[in-house]
Every structure is written in C-alpha cells, then in structure tokens.
Design a protein around this motif. Sequence first.
Motif, PDB file in Angstrom:
ATOM      1  N   GLY A   1       0.710  -1.059  -0.084  1.00 43.02           N
ATOM      2  CA  GLY A   1       0.170   0.145  -0.087  1.00 43.02           C
ATOM      3  C   GLY A   1       0.908   1.117  -0.056  1.00 43.02           C
ATOM      4  N   MET A   2       2.045   1.269   0.681  1.00 47.20           N
ATOM      5  CA  MET A   2       2.824   2.338   0.666  1.00 47.20           C
ATOM      6  C   MET A   2       3.482   2.648  -0.578  1.00 47.20           C
ATOM      7  N   TRP A   3       3.887   1.725  -1.239  1.00 47.75           N
ATOM      8  CA  TRP A   3       4.700   1.454  -2.474  1.00 47.75           C
ATOM      9  C   TRP A   3       3.301   2.060  -3.627  1.00 47.75           C
ATOM     10  N   ALA A   4       2.405   1.472  -3.621  1.00 48.33           N
ATOM     11  CA  ALA A   4       1.129   1.916  -4.383  1.00 48.33           C
ATOM     12  C   ALA A   4       0.877   3.270  -4.205  1.00 48.33           C
ATOM     13  N   ARG A   5       0.702   3.982  -3.009  1.00 50.78           N
ATOM     14  CA  ARG A   5       0.406   5.298  -2.608  1.00 50.78           C
ATOM     15  C   ARG A   5       1.375   6.231  -3.324  1.00 50.78           C
ATOM     16  N   THR A   6       2.692   5.972  -3.041  1.00 42.15           N
ATOM     17  CA  THR A   6       3.935   6.520  -3.726  1.00 42.15           C
ATOM     18  C   THR A   6       4.097   6.634  -5.231  1.00 42.15           C
ATOM     19  N   THR A   7       3.762   5.576  -5.882  1.00 43.32           N
ATOM     20  CA  THR A   7       3.654   5.451  -7.168  1.00 43.32           C
ATOM     21  C   THR A   7       2.785   6.106  -7.834  1.00 43.32           C
ATOM     22  N   PHE A   8       1.512   6.183  -7.297  1.00 40.23           N
ATOM     23  CA  PHE A   8       0.283   6.789  -7.699  1.00 40.23           C
ATOM     24  C   PHE A   8       0.338   8.381  -7.609  1.00 40.23           C
ATOM     25  N   LEU A   9       0.911   8.844  -6.533  1.00 40.43           N
ATOM     26  CA  LEU A   9       1.276  10.086  -6.475  1.00 40.43           C
ATOM     27  C   LEU A   9       2.348  10.817  -7.533  1.00 40.43           C
ATOM     28  N   GLN A  10       3.206   9.805  -7.782  1.00 42.86           N
ATOM     29  CA  GLN A  10       4.132  10.416  -8.789  1.00 42.86           C
ATOM     30  C   GLN A  10       3.673  10.293 -10.085  1.00 42.86           C
ATOM     31  N   GLY A  11       2.790   9.432 -10.505  1.00 44.71           N
ATOM     32  CA  GLY A  11       1.905   9.409 -11.857  1.00 44.71           C
ATOM     33  C   GLY A  11       1.102  10.619 -11.785  1.00 44.71           C
ATOM     34  N   CYS A  12       0.388  10.958 -10.567  1.00 41.01           N
ATOM     35  CA  CYS A  12      -0.396  12.095 -10.706  1.00 41.01           C
ATOM     36  C   CYS A  12       0.540  13.546 -10.852  1.00 41.01           C
ATOM     37  N   GLY A  13       1.703  13.497 -10.305  1.00 43.90           N
ATOM     38  CA  GLY A  13       2.283  14.517 -10.691  1.00 43.90           C
ATOM     39  C   GLY A  13       2.748  14.756 -11.958  1.00 43.90           C
ATOM     40  N   ILE A  14       3.153  13.712 -12.749  1.00 38.89           N
ATOM     41  CA  ILE A  14       3.321  13.819 -14.224  1.00 38.89           C
ATOM     42  C   ILE A  14       2.256  14.255 -14.734  1.00 38.89           C
ATOM     43  N   ALA A  15       0.918  13.680 -14.630  1.00 44.93           N
ATOM     44  CA  ALA A  15      -0.177  14.073 -15.285  1.00 44.93           C
ATOM     45  C   ALA A  15      -0.417  15.623 -14.980  1.00 44.93           C
ATOM     46  N   ALA A  16      -0.232  16.081 -13.830  1.00 49.08           N
ATOM     47  CA  ALA A  16      -0.653  17.386 -13.612  1.00 49.08           C
ATOM     48  C   ALA A  16       0.281  18.374 -14.067  1.00 49.08           C
ATOM     49  N   GLY A  17       1.666  18.095 -14.253  1.00 51.79           N
ATOM     50  CA  GLY A  17       2.687  18.530 -15.177  1.00 51.79           C
ATOM     51  C   GLY A  17       2.251  18.799 -16.529  1.00 51.79           C
ATOM     52  N   CYS A  18       2.000  17.744 -17.166  1.00 51.08           N
ATOM     53  CA  CYS A  18       1.783  17.790 -18.505  1.00 51.08           C
ATOM     54  C   CYS A  18       0.147  18.685 -18.658  1.00 51.08           C
ATOM     55  N   LEU A  19      -0.433  18.648 -18.019  1.00 53.38           N
ATOM     56  CA  LEU A  19      -1.827  19.354 -18.305  1.00 53.38           C
ATOM     57  C   LEU A  19      -1.897  20.913 -17.652  1.00 53.38           C
ATOM     58  N   VAL A  20      -0.753  21.225 -16.801  1.00 52.58           N
ATOM     59  CA  VAL A  20      -0.591  22.671 -16.410  1.00 52.58           C
ATOM     60  C   VAL A  20       0.104  23.005 -17.754  1.00 52.58           C
ATOM     61  N   ALA A  21       1.101  22.373 -18.164  1.00 52.13           N
ATOM     62  CA  ALA A  21       2.053  22.955 -19.519  1.00 52.13           C
ATOM     63  C   ALA A  21       1.321  23.194 -20.571  1.00 52.13           C
ATOM     64  N   ALA A  22       0.384  22.147 -20.923  1.00 46.49           N
ATOM     65  CA  ALA A  22      -0.557  21.998 -22.135  1.00 46.49           C
ATOM     66  C   ALA A  22      -1.334  23.365 -21.947  1.00 46.49           C
ATOM     67  N   ALA A  23      -1.820  23.671 -20.834  1.00 47.90           N
ATOM     68  CA  ALA A  23      -2.994  24.594 -20.544  1.00 47.90           C
ATOM     69  C   ALA A  23      -2.174  26.172 -20.849  1.00 47.90           C
ATOM     70  N   LEU A  24      -0.888  26.076 -20.427  1.00 50.63           N
ATOM     71  CA  LEU A  24      -0.203  27.435 -20.460  1.00 50.63           C
ATOM     72  C   LEU A  24       0.067  27.496 -21.862  1.00 50.63           C
ATOM     73  N   VAL A  25       0.251  26.593 -22.724  1.00 50.16           N
ATOM     74  CA  VAL A  25       0.934  26.815 -24.057  1.00 50.16           C
ATOM     75  C   VAL A  25      -0.496  26.951 -24.902  1.00 50.16           C
TER      76      VAL A  25
END
Length: 146
Positions: A110-134
């Motif tokens: 569960g700890m590994w799943a939480r960390t991995t999920f948050l990393q994936g959310c960070g990647i997705a959020a970065g892509c969304l913010v950058a795409a919105a800025l562009v």
Amino acid sequence: MRWLYTLTGAFLGSLGFGCLYGLTSRKLWLAALTGLGGQLACSLVQAVWPNDCLSMLAGSLCATLFSEGLARKLKTPAAAFLVCALIPLVPGRGIYETLRLWILASPEAGMWARTTFLQGCGIAAGCLVAAALVKTWKPRGAGTAS
C-alpha cells in the motif's frame, strides 16, 4: 556522481526510445535532450524539496514545455518529443515493487502503491498545466492587425 548517472540514463533512455519511435537524426537528439531536461528539473526540485509528486510535476512541466516549443519550431507533433521525454520520469521501480509486494501479500504494498500513484499524478498534472499554459499563451502581436 549519482546525478551524472541519473542524467546520463535519462538521456540514453530517451534516445533509445526515440530510436524505437522512429525519429530522424535531429529530432532524435532533441527528444533525448528534452528527456534530459525533464530529468534535470525533477532532480533539482527533488534536491531542494524531497517530495516525489512535486519533483515529477516539475520534470513533466519542463519536458512538456520543451516538447511544445520544439514541436512548434520544427513543425512536428508534440507527442513525438513528449513520449520520449517522459520515459525517464515513469516510476518503473514503484510499479514493480507495488506488484511484487502485492503478490507476496506484504503490508508495504500500500505504501509503494500510494507513492507510485502520487508520482503518476505529478507527471499528469505537470503535462496538463504545461499544455494549458501553451494553449492560452499568445505571442506578442498575435492579435493585432497590421
């Protein structure tokens, strides 16, 4: 020394994936540099603020902005650069450890799943913010008639 290995691995990983993706010579090297830039941003933020989600967000934000800029300059789809640039950021170890510990019925899964999920959310959020800025950014003089 660890940074050197991380950045070299990111560059070579992006370069190799660009070869598999079928990029030509100039675009291949630029995609590899984009992956290096994203990993560099991720490592710098990780050194200042040890937060996996925030560092992945910064890395994917930089990689997406670089990819969008290169896409416009070279008249190529941004996905050609972005796919190669995000490969070094994918939390492969976290995915592997989550599945391995889940199969072994370990409570640490569960700890590994939480960390991995948050990393994936960070990647997705970065892509969304950058795409919105562009999408919302307009160059100087774009809306004026001459």
